[in-house]
Design a protein around this motif. Structure first.
Motif, PDB file in Angstrom:
ATOM      1  N   GLU A  74       0.847  -1.224   0.004  1.00 43.76           N
ATOM      2  CA  GLU A  74      -0.037  -0.157  -0.035  1.00 43.76           C
ATOM      3  C   GLU A  74       0.904   1.386  -0.177  1.00 43.76           C
ATOM      4  O   GLU A  74       0.530   2.113  -0.559  1.00 43.76           O
ATOM      5  CB  GLU A  74      -0.793   0.062   1.043  1.00 43.76           C
ATOM      6  CG  GLU A  74      -1.994  -1.190   1.248  1.00 43.76           C
ATOM      7  CD  GLU A  74      -2.589  -0.916   2.484  1.00 43.76           C
ATOM      8  OE1 GLU A  74      -2.333  -0.506   3.290  1.00 43.76           O
ATOM      9  OE2 GLU A  74      -3.838  -1.818   2.456  1.00 43.76           O
ATOM     10  N   LEU A  75       1.724   1.072   0.992  1.00 45.63           N
ATOM     11  CA  LEU A  75       2.739   2.445   0.991  1.00 45.63           C
ATOM     12  C   LEU A  75       3.342   2.701  -0.305  1.00 45.63           C
ATOM     13  O   LEU A  75       3.592   3.912  -0.937  1.00 45.63           O
ATOM     14  CB  LEU A  75       3.887   2.173   1.945  1.00 45.63           C
ATOM     15  CG  LEU A  75       3.209   2.136   3.569  1.00 45.63           C
ATOM     16  CD1 LEU A  75       4.373   1.761   4.155  1.00 45.63           C
ATOM     17  CD2 LEU A  75       2.796   3.466   3.855  1.00 45.63           C
ATOM     18  N   LEU A  76       4.078   1.696  -0.969  1.00 46.27           N
ATOM     19  CA  LEU A  76       4.542   1.768  -2.379  1.00 46.27           C
ATOM     20  C   LEU A  76       3.832   2.377  -3.485  1.00 46.27           C
ATOM     21  O   LEU A  76       4.231   2.809  -4.338  1.00 46.27           O
ATOM     22  CB  LEU A  76       5.443   0.512  -2.774  1.00 46.27           C
ATOM     23  CG  LEU A  76       6.467  -0.169  -1.842  1.00 46.27           C
ATOM     24  CD1 LEU A  76       7.036  -1.208  -2.288  1.00 46.27           C
ATOM     25  CD2 LEU A  76       7.702   1.125  -1.666  1.00 46.27           C
ATOM     26  N   ARG A  77       2.543   1.931  -3.355  1.00 45.53           N
ATOM     27  CA  ARG A  77       1.518   2.610  -4.117  1.00 45.53           C
ATOM     28  C   ARG A  77       1.099   3.953  -4.010  1.00 45.53           C
ATOM     29  O   ARG A  77       0.765   4.607  -5.086  1.00 45.53           O
ATOM     30  CB  ARG A  77       0.262   1.694  -4.297  1.00 45.53           C
ATOM     31  CG  ARG A  77       0.206   0.445  -4.794  1.00 45.53           C
ATOM     32  CD  ARG A  77      -1.034  -0.297  -4.627  1.00 45.53           C
ATOM     33  NE  ARG A  77      -0.790  -1.723  -5.156  1.00 45.53           N
ATOM     34  CZ  ARG A  77      -1.899  -2.949  -4.925  1.00 45.53           C
ATOM     35  NH1 ARG A  77      -3.083  -2.295  -4.240  1.00 45.53           N
ATOM     36  NH2 ARG A  77      -1.700  -3.841  -5.633  1.00 45.53           N
ATOM     37  N   GLY A  78       1.578   4.402  -2.886  1.00 44.93           N
ATOM     38  CA  GLY A  78       1.283   5.620  -2.424  1.00 44.93           C
ATOM     39  C   GLY A  78      -0.108   6.161  -2.085  1.00 44.93           C
ATOM     40  O   GLY A  78      -1.167   5.268  -2.536  1.00 44.93           O
ATOM     41  N   THR A  79      -0.444   6.741  -0.918  1.00 38.48           N
ATOM     42  CA  THR A  79      -1.623   6.825  -0.370  1.00 38.48           C
ATOM     43  C   THR A  79      -2.121   8.248  -0.640  1.00 38.48           C
ATOM     44  O   THR A  79      -3.255   8.403  -0.738  1.00 38.48           O
ATOM     45  CB  THR A  79      -1.492   6.709   1.286  1.00 38.48           C
ATOM     46  OG1 THR A  79      -0.854   7.591   1.833  1.00 38.48           O
ATOM     47  CG2 THR A  79      -1.215   5.342   1.592  1.00 38.48           C
ATOM     48  N   GLY A  80      -1.424   9.657  -0.301  1.00 39.01           N
ATOM     49  CA  GLY A  80      -1.895  10.719  -0.509  1.00 39.01           C
ATOM     50  C   GLY A  80      -3.196  11.210   0.638  1.00 39.01           C
ATOM     51  O   GLY A  80      -3.967  12.148  -0.065  1.00 39.01           O
ATOM     52  N   ALA A  81      -3.172  10.573   1.596  1.00 38.90           N
ATOM     53  CA  ALA A  81      -4.052  10.820   2.736  1.00 38.90           C
ATOM     54  C   ALA A  81      -3.926  12.084   3.270  1.00 38.90           C
ATOM     55  O   ALA A  81      -2.717  12.364   3.432  1.00 38.90           O
ATOM     56  CB  ALA A  81      -4.307   9.509   3.498  1.00 38.90           C
ATOM     57  N   GLY A  82      -4.938  12.495   3.632  1.00 31.77           N
ATOM     58  CA  GLY A  82      -4.988  13.750   4.570  1.00 31.77           C
ATOM     59  C   GLY A  82      -4.624  15.056   3.775  1.00 31.77           C
ATOM     60  O   GLY A  82      -4.537  15.057   2.573  1.00 31.77           O
ATOM     61  N   VAL A 143      13.403   4.561  -3.388  1.00 35.74           N
ATOM     62  CA  VAL A 143      12.295   3.869  -3.063  1.00 35.74           C
ATOM     63  C   VAL A 143      11.897   3.111  -1.351  1.00 35.74           C
ATOM     64  O   VAL A 143      10.903   3.102  -0.842  1.00 35.74           O
ATOM     65  CB  VAL A 143      12.656   2.303  -3.503  1.00 35.74           C
ATOM     66  CG1 VAL A 143      13.684   1.448  -3.030  1.00 35.74           C
ATOM     67  CG2 VAL A 143      11.471   1.368  -3.624  1.00 35.74           C
ATOM     68  N   GLY A 144      13.161   3.558  -0.727  1.00 37.64           N
ATOM     69  CA  GLY A 144      13.006   3.399   0.693  1.00 37.64           C
ATOM     70  C   GLY A 144      12.678   4.709   1.492  1.00 37.64           C
ATOM     71  O   GLY A 144      11.615   4.867   2.404  1.00 37.64           O
ATOM     72  N   TRP A 145      13.341   5.813   1.228  1.00 34.31           N
ATOM     73  CA  TRP A 145      13.245   7.144   1.818  1.00 34.31           C
ATOM     74  C   TRP A 145      11.588   7.498   1.433  1.00 34.31           C
ATOM     75  O   TRP A 145      10.951   7.999   2.070  1.00 34.31           O
ATOM     76  CB  TRP A 145      14.244   8.194   1.382  1.00 34.31           C
ATOM     77  CG  TRP A 145      15.718   7.630   2.144  1.00 34.31           C
ATOM     78  CD1 TRP A 145      16.537   7.288   1.318  1.00 34.31           C
ATOM     79  CD2 TRP A 145      15.688   7.443   3.281  1.00 34.31           C
ATOM     80  NE1 TRP A 145      17.637   6.880   2.122  1.00 34.31           N
ATOM     81  CE2 TRP A 145      17.262   6.868   3.355  1.00 34.31           C
ATOM     82  CE3 TRP A 145      15.124   7.294   4.576  1.00 34.31           C
ATOM     83  CZ2 TRP A 145      18.046   6.685   4.459  1.00 34.31           C
ATOM     84  CZ3 TRP A 145      16.025   6.806   5.823  1.00 34.31           C
ATOM     85  CH2 TRP A 145      17.278   6.384   5.633  1.00 34.31           C
ATOM     86  N   LEU A 213      10.258   7.434  -9.856  1.00 34.31           N
ATOM     87  CA  LEU A 213      10.979   8.133 -10.992  1.00 34.31           C
ATOM     88  C   LEU A 213      11.236   9.517 -10.728  1.00 34.31           C
ATOM     89  O   LEU A 213      12.406   9.976 -11.042  1.00 34.31           O
ATOM     90  CB  LEU A 213      10.394   7.731 -12.300  1.00 34.31           C
ATOM     91  CG  LEU A 213      10.534   6.241 -12.827  1.00 34.31           C
ATOM     92  CD1 LEU A 213       9.750   6.262 -14.252  1.00 34.31           C
ATOM     93  CD2 LEU A 213      11.652   5.786 -13.087  1.00 34.31           C
ATOM     94  N   LEU A 214      10.257  10.129 -10.316  1.00 31.79           N
ATOM     95  CA  LEU A 214      10.401  11.545  -9.888  1.00 31.79           C
ATOM     96  C   LEU A 214      11.335  11.794  -8.958  1.00 31.79           C
ATOM     97  O   LEU A 214      12.419  12.731  -8.861  1.00 31.79           O
ATOM     98  CB  LEU A 214       9.339  12.390  -9.666  1.00 31.79           C
ATOM     99  CG  LEU A 214       8.089  12.442 -10.989  1.00 31.79           C
ATOM    100  CD1 LEU A 214       6.894  13.009 -10.564  1.00 31.79           C
ATOM    101  CD2 LEU A 214       8.749  13.429 -11.809  1.00 31.79           C
ATOM    102  N   ALA A 215      11.283  11.140  -7.727  1.00 35.79           N
ATOM    103  CA  ALA A 215      12.195  11.324  -6.463  1.00 35.79           C
ATOM    104  C   ALA A 215      13.644  11.005  -7.005  1.00 35.79           C
ATOM    105  O   ALA A 215      14.595  11.579  -6.635  1.00 35.79           O
ATOM    106  CB  ALA A 215      11.653  10.437  -5.552  1.00 35.79           C
ATOM    107  N   GLY A 216      13.744   9.910  -7.749  1.00 38.14           N
ATOM    108  CA  GLY A 216      15.069   9.329  -8.265  1.00 38.14           C
ATOM    109  C   GLY A 216      15.612  10.377  -9.228  1.00 38.14           C
ATOM    110  O   GLY A 216      16.681  10.552  -9.202  1.00 38.14           O
TER     111      GLY A 216
END
Length: 278
Positions: A74-82, A143-145, A213-216
């Motif tokens: 779930e985290l790797l897919r991204g949540t965008g919550a809040g 992918v970690g941070w 890819l954007l973060a990298g």
């Protein structure tokens, strides 16, 4: 009453699980990076091309996924919550990387009157190879941070607060920095926290491969810019201080622009509703 107690206990358990995962991730990332750094000389892979330590956070994600597989997915897919600062998107993020390098160069030039430019052709290895390897290595870190730890903490904190925590952990993970002069280490920590805020704000609500890819890409652009224009790897204090202050200035600008964009978007909603109603 019993339902309220159960709900409170469930929230407390999830909260404890978040911080437990943060600890496990951080420890494994440090140990894995140390081990990879130790074996790199035996692999023959030049550090100018890529540093194997960058893949420590990726291994930490793998370990965390062993006992929290569903949550990791779930985290790797991204949540965008809040709610938080208005996301700015990929173009602004990559532009911010270029602006950081440009401000570093200008700051260094203002003090020294010169810039220690390294021509791509003077590097020991093909520049195209270095660019590709830097992107791969940067993605190994991000992918970690940014794809795992940032969304994990974002589920408990605001965008900026979670970004600051990730930035502190990211900076502390570079333990070799603390063997340098105190001002050098301070400049580096300011840089990691500030860049983490830039990434957190720009990537808010973005998940999956696009986030990675954007973060990298941001990470790799900054690394390549420093490789070509500054000599901070030598332990010199001035370029690192310039780097930290440049990152701080860009982070402050990104947060300000994001908040302004968020206010404009919020103000447009009632107006649109009123027009529709009339």
């Amino acid at each position: 009453m019993g339902g309220m107690r159960a709900d409170f206990a469930g929230r407390a358990e999830r909260r404890g699980g978040v911080w437990g995962t943060v600890v496990v991730f951080s420890v494994v990332a440090c140990v894995a990076a140390g081990a990879l750094g130790a074996v790199q000389p035996a692999t023959g892979i030049p550090e100018e091309v890529v540093q194997l330590t960058q893949f420590g956070p990726a291994l930490a994600v793998g370990v965390a996924a062993l006992y929290r597989r569903r949550r990791a997915r779930e985290l790797l897919r991204g949540t965008g919550a809040g709610s938080g600062p208005h996301p700015l998107g990929g173009a602004v993020l990559l532009g911010a990387a270029g602006l950081i390098v440009a401000l570093c160069v200008l700051g260094y030039y203002a003090v020294r009157g010169e810039v220690p430019f390294t021509s791509p052709g003077s590097l020991q290895h093909a520049f195209a190879l270095i660019v590709v390897a830097q992107l791969v290595g940067a993605c190994g870190e991000e992918v970690g941070w940014r794809c795992f730890l940032q969304p994990l903490l974002r589920s408990r904190m605001g965008t900026v607060a979670s970004s600051v925590v990730v930035g502190v952990l990211w900076g502390a993970w570079h333990v070799q920095v603390f063997a340098q002069a105190p001002l050098y280490a301070a400049g580096f920590l300011v840089a990691t926290v500030a860049m983490s805020v830039v990434l957190g704000v720009a990537l808010e609500g973005t998940g999956g491969w696009r986030r990675l890819l954007l973060a990298g890409g941001f990470h790799a652009l900054v690394n390549i810019g420093l490789l070509l224009f500054l000599d901070e790897e030598s332990g010199a204090v001035l370029p690192m201080v310039c780097f930290g202050l440049s990152c701080l200035a860009v982070a402050a600008s990104v947060v300000a622009v994001s908040l302004r964009a968020g206010r404009r978007a919020a103000g447009a909603v009632p107006q649109a509703t009123t027009l529709h109603g009339t």
